[in-house]
Write a protein that holds these residues in place. Sequence first.
Motif, short mmCIF file in Angstrom:
data_model
loop_
_atom_site.label_atom_id
_atom_site.label_comp_id
_atom_site.label_asym_id
_atom_site.label_seq_id
_atom_site.Cartn_x
_atom_site.Cartn_y
_atom_site.Cartn_z
N UNK A 66 -58.13 21.70 47.40
CA UNK A 66 -58.10 21.85 48.86
C UNK A 66 -58.08 23.33 49.26
N UNK A 67 -57.26 24.14 48.55
CA UNK A 67 -57.21 25.57 48.89
C UNK A 67 -58.54 26.25 48.62
N UNK A 68 -59.19 25.89 47.53
CA UNK A 68 -60.49 26.48 47.21
C UNK A 68 -61.54 26.06 48.25
N UNK A 69 -61.48 24.78 48.71
CA UNK A 69 -62.43 24.31 49.73
C UNK A 69 -62.23 25.08 51.02
N UNK A 70 -60.97 25.33 51.38
CA UNK A 70 -60.71 26.11 52.61
C UNK A 70 -61.23 27.54 52.45
N UNK A 71 -61.04 28.12 51.27
CA UNK A 71 -61.51 29.49 51.07
C UNK A 71 -63.04 29.56 51.13
N UNK A 72 -63.71 28.57 50.54
CA UNK A 72 -65.18 28.57 50.51
C UNK A 72 -65.79 27.96 51.78
N UNK A 73 -64.92 27.43 52.67
CA UNK A 73 -65.38 26.81 53.93
C UNK A 73 -66.32 25.63 53.65
N UNK A 74 -65.84 24.76 52.74
CA UNK A 74 -66.57 23.51 52.45
C UNK A 74 -65.61 22.37 52.73
N UNK A 75 -66.11 21.16 52.93
CA UNK A 75 -65.24 20.03 53.27
C UNK A 75 -64.22 19.78 52.16
N UNK A 76 -63.00 19.47 52.60
CA UNK A 76 -61.97 19.11 51.62
C UNK A 76 -62.37 17.82 50.90
N UNK A 77 -62.10 17.75 49.65
CA UNK A 77 -62.46 16.59 48.83
C UNK A 77 -63.74 16.79 48.04
N UNK A 78 -64.53 17.82 48.44
CA UNK A 78 -65.78 18.03 47.72
C UNK A 78 -65.58 18.62 46.33
N UNK A 79 -64.39 19.20 46.08
CA UNK A 79 -64.12 19.81 44.77
C UNK A 79 -63.18 18.96 43.89
N UNK A 80 -62.75 17.78 44.43
CA UNK A 80 -61.84 16.95 43.67
C UNK A 80 -62.43 16.51 42.33
N UNK A 81 -63.68 16.05 42.39
CA UNK A 81 -64.29 15.52 41.17
C UNK A 81 -64.47 16.61 40.12
N UNK A 82 -64.73 17.85 40.58
CA UNK A 82 -64.93 18.94 39.63
C UNK A 82 -63.62 19.32 38.94
N UNK A 83 -62.50 19.35 39.68
CA UNK A 83 -61.23 19.78 39.11
C UNK A 83 -60.38 18.64 38.57
N UNK A 84 -60.59 17.40 39.04
CA UNK A 84 -59.73 16.29 38.63
C UNK A 84 -60.49 15.00 38.46
N UNK A 85 -61.76 15.07 38.25
CA UNK A 85 -62.56 13.86 38.11
C UNK A 85 -62.53 13.31 36.69
N UNK A 86 -63.40 12.31 36.42
CA UNK A 86 -63.47 11.72 35.08
C UNK A 86 -63.86 12.76 34.02
#
Length: 401
Positions: free
Chosen positions: A348-368
């Motif tokens: 969430x913090x990285x999404x805010x820093x990059x100004x992208x929707x929250x949840x878009x980085x979940x799969x990359x950092x905590x996905x399967x």
Amino acid sequence: MSIAERTVDTTAEPPVSTAAAPPAGRWGKILGWLFVVVLLVGIALTAMRFVATAPPLDGTLNPDVSNPYGAQALAEVLRQQGVTVDVVRTRDELYNRLRDDTTLVMTDPYPLSDDSVVSLLNDSERTVFLSVSSRLLRLTALGEPSQTQVDTAEVGCEIEYLSRVGEIAPERLFTPSAGTTGCFTAPDGSAAVLVDSSLERVTLVEGTRLFSNAQLAENGNAALALGLLGQTGHVLWYVPNIDDGDHTADDADTLGSLTPDWVTPALVLLAIAGLTAIAWRGRRFGPLVAESLPVTVRASETMHGRARLTAKAADAGHAATEIRTGTVLRLARRLGLSSRATAQEVADAAADRLRVPRGSLYELLAGPLPQNDPDLIALARGLADLEAAVETTARTERNDQ
């Protein structure tokens, strides 16, 4: 990415070396081996006890032996009845003292050959064997072994000097052959005493137990012994020994003579191959190396070692977990979060820093987790791009300020 080095504090009190301490479980092994040794010693002592109590061959019905297996009591009873008892141990002495009014007494003369036994029977007017073997039955032709067993037996024959003998407990019974008188018989005709019917020159009886010192006084054992041995005024008791024997046996087959010729070369070849394999593949332990403590251990050594183990195991999921953990820690530090921040919080913090929707980085950092190497490479590249983007954003913000 720089690799940090981990250094042990040299100002701290050095730890106590455990090089001289006994390894774990050492006392348990010592006690185990001690138990094995005690057990083996106990077995050996028990075996020696049984060997020591076994009746000696030269003492079985020996007229000079007073132990329970000897026949000294029988010899003394004969002497009290006026019978001369002479003990001989060599055939030369036996032939020198053999007379017409002599009863030759002996147990199975196992050291003598068949010819020597037949010669003794021919030269003796009266012979009594106090123990019976298959060989004696064959040489005397008085009978065959019988499987019949009885608790007690009475005379059952018309031989006068045995008529007054009471019941005995026979050790073995035999089936009399034609021309043989059987005494102390069983209902099927088996007999404990076999006597040559023609001249009564040869008598067979299994008296190892009946005439021993321990049991001579039981039942009619003493009366039977006096009846068999007391018919002449002289008893010549032959006690054979190995030195006086002339029995020669054929050479026994050995393991080498029974095995094929190719077995020995094959065993030698296998032994050479085994020793060669041991020298080639066996672990070689060198001398112990003393190392001063404390020591400095580079972090790269541990990292490279774990990386090699992961690569050797082809465990893509475990490698991905390690890469994600390092990325999350570095992003949390860059984004000003706690080192205990979860992957979702960092995403969430990285999404805010990059100004992208929250949840878009979940799969990359905590996905399967990836299951193969191509997916692992793709994940690693995505994480590297994410770290680069966050670093670029941080630098841009600093420049704007």
